[in-house]
Design a protein around this motif. Structure first.
Motif, PDB file in Angstrom:
ATOM      1  N   LEU A 361       0.824  -1.205   0.000  1.00  0.00           N
ATOM      2  CA  LEU A 361       0.000   0.000   0.000  1.00  0.00           C
ATOM      3  C   LEU A 361       0.864   1.263   0.000  1.00  0.00           C
ATOM      4  N   LYS A 362       2.048   1.171   0.573  1.00  0.00           N
ATOM      5  CA  LYS A 362       2.935   2.336   0.603  1.00  0.00           C
ATOM      6  C   LYS A 362       3.365   2.739  -0.799  1.00  0.00           C
ATOM      7  N   TYR A 363       3.625   1.748  -1.666  1.00  0.00           N
ATOM      8  CA  TYR A 363       4.158   2.049  -3.002  1.00  0.00           C
ATOM      9  C   TYR A 363       3.091   2.028  -4.096  1.00  0.00           C
ATOM     10  N   TYR A 364       2.045   1.232  -3.926  1.00  0.00           N
ATOM     11  CA  TYR A 364       1.031   1.125  -4.971  1.00  0.00           C
ATOM     12  C   TYR A 364      -0.320   1.678  -4.556  1.00  0.00           C
ATOM     13  N   GLY A 365      -0.593   1.764  -3.264  1.00  0.00           N
ATOM     14  CA  GLY A 365      -1.872   2.296  -2.817  1.00  0.00           C
ATOM     15  C   GLY A 365      -3.045   1.513  -3.358  1.00  0.00           C
ATOM     16  N   LEU A 370      -0.440   3.617  -9.445  1.00  0.00           N
ATOM     17  CA  LEU A 370       0.320   3.204 -10.627  1.00  0.00           C
ATOM     18  C   LEU A 370       0.417   4.352 -11.628  1.00  0.00           C
ATOM     19  N   ASN A 371       1.563   4.449 -12.276  1.00  0.00           N
ATOM     20  CA  ASN A 371       1.692   5.384 -13.387  1.00  0.00           C
ATOM     21  C   ASN A 371       0.634   5.030 -14.446  1.00  0.00           C
ATOM     22  N   HIS A 372      -0.154   6.014 -14.863  1.00  0.00           N
ATOM     23  CA  HIS A 372      -1.266   5.738 -15.771  1.00  0.00           C
ATOM     24  C   HIS A 372      -0.813   5.237 -17.138  1.00  0.00           C
ATOM     25  N   LEU A 373       0.454   5.461 -17.486  1.00  0.00           N
ATOM     26  CA  LEU A 373       0.949   4.909 -18.748  1.00  0.00           C
ATOM     27  C   LEU A 373       0.984   3.377 -18.692  1.00  0.00           C
ATOM     28  N   VAL A 374       1.098   2.822 -17.477  1.00  0.00           N
ATOM     29  CA  VAL A 374       1.043   1.360 -17.336  1.00  0.00           C
ATOM     30  C   VAL A 374      -0.342   0.860 -17.717  1.00  0.00           C
ATOM     31  N   ILE A 375      -1.376   1.589 -17.313  1.00  0.00           N
ATOM     32  CA  ILE A 375      -2.737   1.194 -17.673  1.00  0.00           C
ATOM     33  C   ILE A 375      -2.981   1.426 -19.158  1.00  0.00           C
ATOM     34  N   VAL A 376      -2.415   2.500 -19.709  1.00  0.00           N
ATOM     35  CA  VAL A 376      -2.516   2.727 -21.151  1.00  0.00           C
ATOM     36  C   VAL A 376      -1.853   1.573 -21.901  1.00  0.00           C
ATOM     37  N   GLY A 377      -0.734   1.053 -21.367  1.00  0.00           N
ATOM     38  CA  GLY A 377      -0.101  -0.121 -21.976  1.00  0.00           C
ATOM     39  C   GLY A 377      -1.034  -1.306 -22.017  1.00  0.00           C
ATOM     40  N   LEU A 378      -1.826  -1.494 -20.939  1.00  0.00           N
ATOM     41  CA  LEU A 378      -2.831  -2.559 -20.928  1.00  0.00           C
ATOM     42  C   LEU A 378      -3.890  -2.321 -21.992  1.00  0.00           C
TER      43      LEU A 378
END
Length: 618
Positions: A361-365, A370-378
């Motif tokens: 939770l500290k790093y990803y919450g 997450l950086n939204h570009l990671v979701i754009v990659g999905l």
């Protein structure tokens, strides 16, 4: 003595080559070799810089201290060429004075200026606070300078290393299992400490009728992935370890655990023990039970680490699923207490899960950070697109309003990327698409129906009206065309889908989205590509070559990476009317010249002196 023999062999071999193999060859001096090598490095660097200007790159950065006690920073560039092939190039391996944020930011800026790199999408670093401040400083500098072409103001430039976060999460969980892991490690260490002990272990394995393949391996205590491999191998021989304890008549095995415990430094090297505590062990049944549960959990993190460590094929489109998988496996450790007291093993695992969840939770919450570009990659993965993200949000129990809000957020980001890319793709010719005001979600591209006349025009206008009133209207916006297209169904495993090949084939259908995919799919979610350069650096700068200058070290490491890399496909210039006319005129000139030469060759020269005789050519 061995050094003297090696020197003698070298002199004898050199003399043989010079005398018999190639007598004319002159051995160049070391100074000449270094000058020649550095000149080749400079030429290669200039050529690579010229090629990389055409691409938007994603960078990974990390730092390292050599045996010279010099701090180095490595910068690795990643990009996908015009043939949809992914490349990585180590572009800098330079000295850094300290690890302060401003120093790191200035050095990265200096490297970018040196390479004339103006288009940077992301920079992946580990989770040190200095790296965060360095990228904030660098982003502000790049936004103020007109020469840099940042995307959306560099808002999504900072990407955190998933492998490093995974290491922190697992390390936090291992603390609660330290005693059990130490007991198994000491048992393995006993087996691997001498040939006689290994033979006695083999006999125990044979008595228990277990396969002898694989046996056990010792780990590096500071590296959790090697601890996972040790536990996984040891669990297969749990019965053999118990049999060794039963058959230990001379108490050699039990006596080993009465000796003082060893201690290790940060590098995993044995150091003198500060206390006189006996070794932990031998391992008991509860230790094996805890290890078995923990190995099942570690397998997930181990697979994620291997997946995100790849640097020659895209990983950003699978990172979202990796993060979600880690979160769900941590949640599965929370065992619902049944009637009656909780066992010691269950209590330890719940405490371990609590520690790991706090780090997650500290790093990803809960994946929200997450950086939204990671979701754009999905979304750019044709098997999932935006529908998979919406499906996941519903699965975790979000209400419809939050699901719609988060889905629209990612869609708006993709539209914003489209607006940035459309002016530069194919000269901006995709900007002139017309949109019908029928609806925002489903529009058609056409000219006004008033321009059609005659019977044919009436037929087409009538059909156009039918299409407009139906649900089969052609989607005008390219992003909607991509998102609404059918999903790519693949029966094979997840790793069997070649996303670059898919975009290479289907890219012409969505030219602007394909340009976005070419840049986003190269985003690195770990710094392993840069860390691997340190392995090379450790071989280049060893105890016997510690006098190499930083310039030479950088040239050696970079050149090795460039030589081992695949060729970079370059844009082929499309033929123009001017080029076609030029070649046609050149062909005509060649034909006229050739015909005149043939005509002159048929006229014989006159014999003797005087004018040539006149010959009729019929």
């Amino acid at each position: 003595m061995s050094c003297l023999l090696a020197l003698l062999r070298k002199k004898v071999l050199t003399g043989f080559v010079l005398e018999y193999v190639c007598p004319l060859f002159k051995v160049p001096s070391r100074r000449k070799l270094v000058r020649r090598f550095l000149s080749i490095y400079d030429a290669q660097k200039k050529e690579l810089s010229k090629i990389m200007k055409d691409y938007r790159v994603c960078l990974t950065m990390d730092t390292w201290t050599s045996v010279q006690n010099i701090n180095y920073m490595v910068l690795t560039a990643h990009f996908i060429d015009v043939d949809w092939k992914m490349h990585k190039r180590v572009i800098n391996f330079c000295v850094i004075q300290n690890h302060q944020g401003a120093t790191i930011g200035r050095l990265i800026e200096s490297c970018l200026l040196q390479w004339e790199i103006e288009k940077v999408l992301t920079i992946t670093v580990d989770n040190a606070s200095a790296n965060k401040s360095a990228l904030e400083w660098l982003r502000s500098k790049m936004n103020k300078c007109s020469s840099y072409k940042t995307v959306l103001g560099g808002k999504y430039m900072h990407v955190r290393c998933t492998a490093h976060i995974t290491n922190l999460i697992v390390g936090h969980g291992l603390k609660r299992l330290q005693k059990s892991v130490l007991a198994i490690r000491n048992a393995v260490k006993y087996v691997r400490s001498s040939p006689n002990r290994l033979d006695s272990f083999r006999k125990a394995v044979e008595k228990e009728k277990l396969p002898l393949t694989g046996l056990v391996c010792l780990d590096v205590p500071t590296r959790w992935n090697s601890t996972y491999l040790m536990l996984e191998a040891a669990l297969k021989f749990k019965k053999a370890f118990a049999r060794m304890k039963e058959d230990d008549v001379d108490e050699l095995y039990i006596g080993y655990f009465k000796e003082p415990e060893e201690e290790y430094d940060e590098e995993g090297n044995v150091i003198p023990s500060k206390n006189k505590r006996n070794r932990v062990g031998p391992s008991e049944e509860p230790d094996w039970d805890k290890a078995e549960i923990f190995v099942d959990l570690l397998r997930v993190f181990y697979d994620v680490t291997l997946r995100v460590s790849a640097s020659l094929h895209p990983i950003v489109h699978t990172t979202f699923h990796d993060v979600v998988t880690m979160e769900r496996n941590i949640e599965n450790l929370f065992i619902a207490p049944e009637m009656g007291p909780i066992s010691d093993t269950e209590n330890v695992l719940i405490d371990m899960a609590t520690n790991m969840r706090s780090k997650f939770l500290k790093y990803y919450g809960g994946f929200t950070d997450l950086n939204h570009l990671v979701i754009v990659g999905l979304v750019l993965d044709a098997r999932f697109k935006l529908r998979n993200y919406t499906h996941f949000l519903k699965e975790v129990g979000m209400d419809d309003v939050d699901v719609q809000s988060r889905t629209n957020e990612i869609r708006s980001l993709l539209m914003a990327l489209y607006d940035e890319y459309v002016p530069i793709v194919d000269g901006g010719r995709h900007m002139h698409r017309h949109q019908s005001p029928i609806s925002s979600g489903s529009t058609i591209t056409s000219r006004s129906s008033n321009t059609r006349v005659g019977v044919r025009g009436q037929l087409l206008n009538s059909w156009r009206k039918v299409v407009q009133e139906s649900e089969e209207a052609v989607t005008a916006h390219e992003v909607d065309q991509y998102l609404n297209a059918p999903l790519e169904f693949v029966e094979e495993e997840e790793d069997g889908f070649n996303i670059l090949c898919w975009w290479k084939i289907n890219g012409p259908k969505f030219p602007v989205v394909a340009a976005i995919a070419r840049d986003v799919l190269v985003v690195q979610t770990s710094t392993v590509a840069s860390e691997s350069a340190f392995s090379t650096g450790g071989r280049v700068i060893d105890a016997f070559r510690s006098s190499l200058t930083p310039k030479t070290v950088e040239a050696l490491i970079c050149m090795q990476n460039w030589l081992l890399g695949d060729d970079i496909a370059q844009e082929v210039e499309e033929p123009t009317i001017e080029n076609t006319e030029f070649y046609e005129q050149a062909e005509k000139d060649h034909e006229s010249t050739a015909s005149s030469r043939n005509t002159r060759s048929t006229i014989p020269k006159a014999k003797g002196k005087g004018k040539a005789a006149v010959v009729n050519v019929d």
